[in-house]
Design a protein around this motif. Structure first.
Motif, PDB file in Angstrom:
ATOM      1  N   PHE A 218      18.800 -49.605 -30.897  1.00  0.00           N
ATOM      2  CA  PHE A 218      19.923 -49.610 -31.831  1.00  0.00           C
ATOM      3  C   PHE A 218      19.485 -49.733 -33.286  1.00  0.00           C
ATOM      4  O   PHE A 218      19.889 -48.938 -34.135  1.00  0.00           O
ATOM      5  CB  PHE A 218      20.904 -50.735 -31.472  1.00  0.00           C
ATOM      6  N   GLU A 219      18.669 -50.718 -33.607  1.00  0.00           N
ATOM      7  CA  GLU A 219      18.276 -50.959 -34.999  1.00  0.00           C
ATOM      8  C   GLU A 219      17.425 -49.820 -35.555  1.00  0.00           C
ATOM      9  O   GLU A 219      17.581 -49.435 -36.716  1.00  0.00           O
ATOM     10  CB  GLU A 219      17.537 -52.290 -35.134  1.00  0.00           C
ATOM     11  N   ILE A 220      16.534 -49.272 -34.746  1.00  0.00           N
ATOM     12  CA  ILE A 220      15.714 -48.138 -35.200  1.00  0.00           C
ATOM     13  C   ILE A 220      16.604 -46.930 -35.450  1.00  0.00           C
ATOM     14  O   ILE A 220      16.464 -46.231 -36.463  1.00  0.00           O
ATOM     15  CB  ILE A 220      14.615 -47.808 -34.158  1.00  0.00           C
ATOM     16  N   THR A 221      17.535 -46.682 -34.542  1.00  0.00           N
ATOM     17  CA  THR A 221      18.464 -45.557 -34.711  1.00  0.00           C
ATOM     18  C   THR A 221      19.279 -45.723 -35.983  1.00  0.00           C
ATOM     19  O   THR A 221      19.446 -44.768 -36.748  1.00  0.00           O
ATOM     20  CB  THR A 221      19.387 -45.439 -33.477  1.00  0.00           C
ATOM     21  N   ARG A 222      19.782 -46.916 -36.245  1.00  0.00           N
ATOM     22  CA  ARG A 222      20.566 -47.157 -37.472  1.00  0.00           C
ATOM     23  C   ARG A 222      19.699 -46.935 -38.711  1.00  0.00           C
ATOM     24  O   ARG A 222      20.147 -46.371 -39.699  1.00  0.00           O
ATOM     25  CB  ARG A 222      21.125 -48.593 -37.516  1.00  0.00           C
ATOM     26  N   ALA A 223      18.462 -47.403 -38.663  1.00  0.00           N
ATOM     27  CA  ALA A 223      17.569 -47.203 -39.807  1.00  0.00           C
ATOM     28  C   ALA A 223      17.373 -45.717 -40.069  1.00  0.00           C
ATOM     29  O   ALA A 223      17.428 -45.271 -41.222  1.00  0.00           O
ATOM     30  CB  ALA A 223      16.227 -47.892 -39.557  1.00  0.00           C
TER      31      ALA A 223
ATOM     32  N   LEU B 270      20.061 -43.949 -41.941  1.00  0.00           N
ATOM     33  CA  LEU B 270      20.140 -44.214 -43.374  1.00  0.00           C
ATOM     34  C   LEU B 270      18.928 -43.748 -44.177  1.00  0.00           C
ATOM     35  O   LEU B 270      19.066 -43.277 -45.301  1.00  0.00           O
ATOM     36  CB  LEU B 270      20.335 -45.717 -43.609  1.00  0.00           C
ATOM     37  N   LEU B 271      17.744 -43.919 -43.638  1.00  0.00           N
ATOM     38  CA  LEU B 271      16.521 -43.667 -44.405  1.00  0.00           C
ATOM     39  C   LEU B 271      16.409 -42.259 -45.005  1.00  0.00           C
ATOM     40  O   LEU B 271      16.005 -42.131 -46.157  1.00  0.00           O
ATOM     41  CB  LEU B 271      15.291 -43.982 -43.567  1.00  0.00           C
ATOM     42  N   PRO B 272      16.775 -41.203 -44.275  1.00  0.00           N
ATOM     43  CA  PRO B 272      16.606 -39.879 -44.881  1.00  0.00           C
ATOM     44  C   PRO B 272      17.380 -39.694 -46.181  1.00  0.00           C
ATOM     45  O   PRO B 272      16.855 -39.166 -47.149  1.00  0.00           O
ATOM     46  CB  PRO B 272      17.118 -38.923 -43.799  1.00  0.00           C
ATOM     47  N   HIS B 273      18.619 -40.141 -46.225  1.00  0.00           N
ATOM     48  CA  HIS B 273      19.371 -39.912 -47.460  1.00  0.00           C
ATOM     49  C   HIS B 273      19.208 -41.037 -48.468  1.00  0.00           C
ATOM     50  O   HIS B 273      19.208 -40.786 -49.667  1.00  0.00           O
ATOM     51  CB  HIS B 273      20.847 -39.588 -47.191  1.00  0.00           C
TER      52      HIS B 273
ATOM     53  N   TYR C 179       9.281 -44.064 -29.370  1.00  0.00           N
ATOM     54  CA  TYR C 179      10.657 -43.771 -29.769  1.00  0.00           C
ATOM     55  C   TYR C 179      10.764 -43.631 -31.287  1.00  0.00           C
ATOM     56  O   TYR C 179      11.407 -42.712 -31.790  1.00  0.00           O
ATOM     57  CB  TYR C 179      11.604 -44.866 -29.270  1.00  0.00           C
ATOM     58  N   THR C 180      10.122 -44.503 -32.017  1.00  0.00           N
ATOM     59  CA  THR C 180      10.156 -44.461 -33.480  1.00  0.00           C
ATOM     60  C   THR C 180       9.534 -43.161 -33.989  1.00  0.00           C
ATOM     61  O   THR C 180      10.078 -42.515 -34.886  1.00  0.00           O
ATOM     62  CB  THR C 180       9.437 -45.686 -34.070  1.00  0.00           C
ATOM     63  N   LYS C 181       8.427 -42.757 -33.421  1.00  0.00           N
ATOM     64  CA  LYS C 181       7.779 -41.499 -33.822  1.00  0.00           C
ATOM     65  C   LYS C 181       8.676 -40.310 -33.503  1.00  0.00           C
ATOM     66  O   LYS C 181       8.786 -39.372 -34.300  1.00  0.00           O
ATOM     67  CB  LYS C 181       6.418 -41.362 -33.151  1.00  0.00           C
TER      68      LYS C 181
ATOM     69  N   ASP D  65      12.354 -36.111 -35.320  1.00  0.00           N
ATOM     70  CA  ASP D  65      13.671 -35.513 -35.129  1.00  0.00           C
ATOM     71  C   ASP D  65      14.451 -35.460 -36.437  1.00  0.00           C
ATOM     72  O   ASP D  65      15.134 -34.471 -36.723  1.00  0.00           O
ATOM     73  CB  ASP D  65      14.444 -36.297 -34.067  1.00  0.00           C
ATOM     74  N   GLU D  66      14.352 -36.501 -37.248  1.00  0.00           N
ATOM     75  CA  GLU D  66      15.045 -36.492 -38.545  1.00  0.00           C
ATOM     76  C   GLU D  66      14.481 -35.397 -39.453  1.00  0.00           C
ATOM     77  O   GLU D  66      15.233 -34.744 -40.165  1.00  0.00           O
ATOM     78  CB  GLU D  66      14.967 -37.853 -39.223  1.00  0.00           C
TER      79      GLU D  66
END
Length: 103
Positions: free
Chosen positions: A7-12, A15-18, A72-74, A79-80
């Motif tokens: 959940f927290e990685i997905t939320r990050a 937001l991070l790209p924009h 998952y983080t990688k 993917d982003e």
């Protein structure tokens, strides 16, 4: 992988790209007085700045307990980038339009 772990990685990564990529890209275009970059130029610059956060994909300890989360983080990071470059990140597309309209 369970959603409570991701959940927290997905939320990050929502937001991070924009927040980082598009904000820094917009500043770069403004300082360089480029008022009308193409969508592709804007997306590429966003990815350039967003990629500076790639170090975060290795932030967890490099042991078996964190392997799945690191993988998952990688995956989320890659993917982003794919979404940004193909125009499938709606927040980046909004930021591009805003930059073109208000630069």
């Amino acid at each position: 992988m369970r959603e409570d772990l991701t959940f927290e990685i997905t939320r990050a990564y929502d937001l991070l790209p924009h927040v980082v990529g598009a904000s820094w890209a917009s500043i770069w275009f403004r300082i360089n007085k480029i008022r009308r970059p193409t969508k592709e130029q804007f997306r590429e610059k966003v990815v350039e700045y967003f990629n500076m956060l790639e170090l975060l994909t290795n932030a967890f300890p490099q042991d078996a307990m964190f392997k799945e989360m690191t993988d998952y983080t990688k995956y989320k990071h890659a993917d982003e980038i794919r979404k940004i470059l193909t125009g499938n990140n709606s927040e980046i597309e909004k930021r591009y339009k805003r930059y073109i309209d208000y630069g």
